[in-house]
Scaffold this active site. Structure first.
Site, PDB file in Angstrom:
ATOM      1  N   ARG A 237       0.865  -1.182   0.000  1.00 44.16           N
ATOM      2  CA  ARG A 237       0.000   0.000   0.000  1.00 44.16           C
ATOM      3  C   ARG A 237       0.903   1.235   0.000  1.00 44.16           C
ATOM      4  O   ARG A 237       1.896   1.287   0.742  1.00 44.16           O
ATOM      5  CB  ARG A 237      -0.890   0.032   1.240  1.00 44.16           C
ATOM      6  CG  ARG A 237      -2.096  -0.891   1.156  1.00 44.16           C
ATOM      7  CD  ARG A 237      -3.110  -0.425   0.106  1.00 44.16           C
ATOM      8  NE  ARG A 237      -4.312  -1.249   0.045  1.00 44.16           N
ATOM      9  CZ  ARG A 237      -4.469  -2.302  -0.745  1.00 44.16           C
ATOM     10  NH1 ARG A 237      -3.497  -2.697  -1.553  1.00 44.16           N
ATOM     11  NH2 ARG A 237      -5.613  -2.970  -0.740  1.00 44.16           N
ATOM     12  N   GLU A 266      -4.084   7.437  -5.335  1.00 47.30           N
ATOM     13  CA  GLU A 266      -4.305   6.688  -6.578  1.00 47.30           C
ATOM     14  C   GLU A 266      -5.633   7.093  -7.194  1.00 47.30           C
ATOM     15  O   GLU A 266      -6.607   7.261  -6.448  1.00 47.30           O
ATOM     16  CB  GLU A 266      -4.304   5.182  -6.292  1.00 47.30           C
ATOM     17  CG  GLU A 266      -2.938   4.710  -5.797  1.00 47.30           C
ATOM     18  CD  GLU A 266      -2.884   3.212  -5.480  1.00 47.30           C
ATOM     19  OE1 GLU A 266      -3.855   2.498  -5.808  1.00 47.30           O
ATOM     20  OE2 GLU A 266      -1.889   2.776  -4.912  1.00 47.30           O
ATOM     21  N   HIS A 285      -1.191   0.225 -10.089  1.00 49.40           N
ATOM     22  CA  HIS A 285      -1.750  -0.741  -9.122  1.00 49.40           C
ATOM     23  C   HIS A 285      -2.269  -1.994  -9.848  1.00 49.40           C
ATOM     24  O   HIS A 285      -3.446  -2.327  -9.775  1.00 49.40           O
ATOM     25  CB  HIS A 285      -2.871  -0.081  -8.284  1.00 49.40           C
ATOM     26  CG  HIS A 285      -3.116  -0.794  -6.986  1.00 49.40           C
ATOM     27  ND1 HIS A 285      -3.452  -0.152  -5.822  1.00 49.40           N
ATOM     28  CD2 HIS A 285      -3.077  -2.116  -6.655  1.00 49.40           C
ATOM     29  CE1 HIS A 285      -3.619  -1.031  -4.847  1.00 49.40           C
ATOM     30  NE2 HIS A 285      -3.393  -2.239  -5.333  1.00 49.40           N
TER      31      HIS A 285
HETATM   32  C1  GLV Z   1      -5.012  -5.098  -3.995  1.00 48.85           C
HETATM   33  O1  GLV Z   1      -4.313  -4.171  -3.760  1.00 48.85           O
HETATM   34  C2  GLV Z   1      -5.685  -5.880  -2.991  1.00 48.85           C
HETATM   35  O2  GLV Z   1      -5.696  -5.480  -1.823  1.00 48.85           O
HETATM   36  O3  GLV Z   1      -6.240  -6.923  -3.358  1.00 48.85           O
END
Ligand code: GLV
Length: 324
Positions: A237, A266, A285
């Site tokens: 994160r 993001e 991401h």
């Molecule tokens: C992606 O970042 C998730 O938490 O699945």
């Protein structure tokens, strides 16, 4: 009567049909202040929720008085206020296993592309700049046999250790809340404190969830302890790393490069200084973003909600104390 559910992420057709077999579903377009006020009635009736993103806190829970279970299509659950869910007795489900190998692949892709400058030199080729034999200004650094430091040894950390150790002959150092026997036995991973991890890693790979304890765990002081030749990889994160401090470290040469799949904000704002730095690989991401894995996550999230609302939870529950 079927329990009412609010779905705030679109599902593949077959999974949507499976959800419809079990529940009376209202689909809404994400959880935003607008959709929440537009669909206040559906939320008022909802016993279950399924989707990803959005902020689910005490204020949201006040709008969902009948809610019994929330099923997130993600492993990370930092957008949920878990104490607030616990207080209301709302079961929280997530998808921790299905994405492990895919996210570890993404992390290895970041390691390789940052070290070998894959994105940067591929862009030069596309721009017609490959006109003669390449010189040292196209060279990268080796990955194989370098020291891999893993911060957070969960499922994904373990899958990364496997790739790095068995595939790339990398010695593994790690820091985590506790020792990980399997990582130590199978991949010869050595446990160390955070300072040692920072000082000794050639690739510092962060695979931590976002919590109060991990927020800005890596800041100016920690970056200063890293080798100037080191590469930082973050696919957990964004806010685990103080982005402003990271940008300064990359600009000032405190560290060599960074490979990032996650950011403090993001989508990453277009004017982020990170986008101006040649020594940064920035991804949108995509950790778990393959067709197969995203399907598997959606499938597990549907199964998780069915289990939670029928009192048959066996796995994938974030707050299992509520099941007792
Ligand atoms: C992606 O970042 C998730 O938490 O699945």
């Amino acid at each position: 009567m079927k329990p009412s559910v609010v779905l705030y992420k679109s599902l593949p057709e077959d999974l949507r049909s499976r959800l419809d077999e079990h529940f009376a579903v209202t689909e809404i377009n994400g959880l935003t202040p607008e959709t929440i006020s537009q669909h206040a009635d559906a939320l008022q009736q909802a016993e279950g929720l399924l989707g990803s993103g959005g902020k689910i806190d005490a204020a949201f829970l006040a709008k969902t008085p009948k809610l019994r279970a929330a099923s997130s299509v993600s492993v990370g659950v930092d957008n949920f206020d878990i104490p607030a869910l616990n207080e209301r007795g709302v079961i929280l489900m997530h998808t921790p296993t299905v994405l492990t190998e895919t996210v570890a692949d993404t992390m290895m892709a970041l390691v390789l592309s940052s070290a070998r400058r894959v994105v940067e030199v591929a862009e030069r080729v596309k721009d017609g700049k490959w006109q003669s034999n390449i010189g040292a200004d196209w060279f990268g650094i080796d990955v194989h046999h370098k020291k891999m430091g893993i911060l957070g040894m969960g499922r994904i950390g373990l899958a990364l250790a496997q790739r790095a150790h068995l595939g790339f002959s990398m010695p593994i150092l790690y820091n985590a809340r506790k020792h990980h026997e399997e990582a130590e036995q199978r991949f010869d991973a050595k446990y160390c404190d955070l300072d040692t991890l920072l000082k000794e890693s050639d690739f510092l790979c962060i695979s931590l969830p976002l919590t109060d304890e991990t927020h800005h765990l890596i800041g100016r002081e920690q970056l200063a302890k890293m080798k100037p030749s080191a590469v930082l990889i973050n696919a957990g994160r964004g806010p685990v790393v103080d982005e402003e401090a990271l940008i300064a470290a990359l600009q000032e040469g405190t560290i060599h490069a960074a490979g990032l799949d996650v950011f403090e904000k993001e989508p990453l704002p277009e004017n982020s200084p990170l986008l101006k730095l040649p020594n940064v690989v920035a991804l949108p991401h995509i950790g778990s973003a393959t067709h197969e894995t995203r399907y598997g996550m959606a499938r597990d999230a549907v199964d998780n909600l069915i289990a939670a609302l029928s009192g048959k939870v066996e796995k994938n529950c974030v707050n299992p104390q509520l099941l007792k």
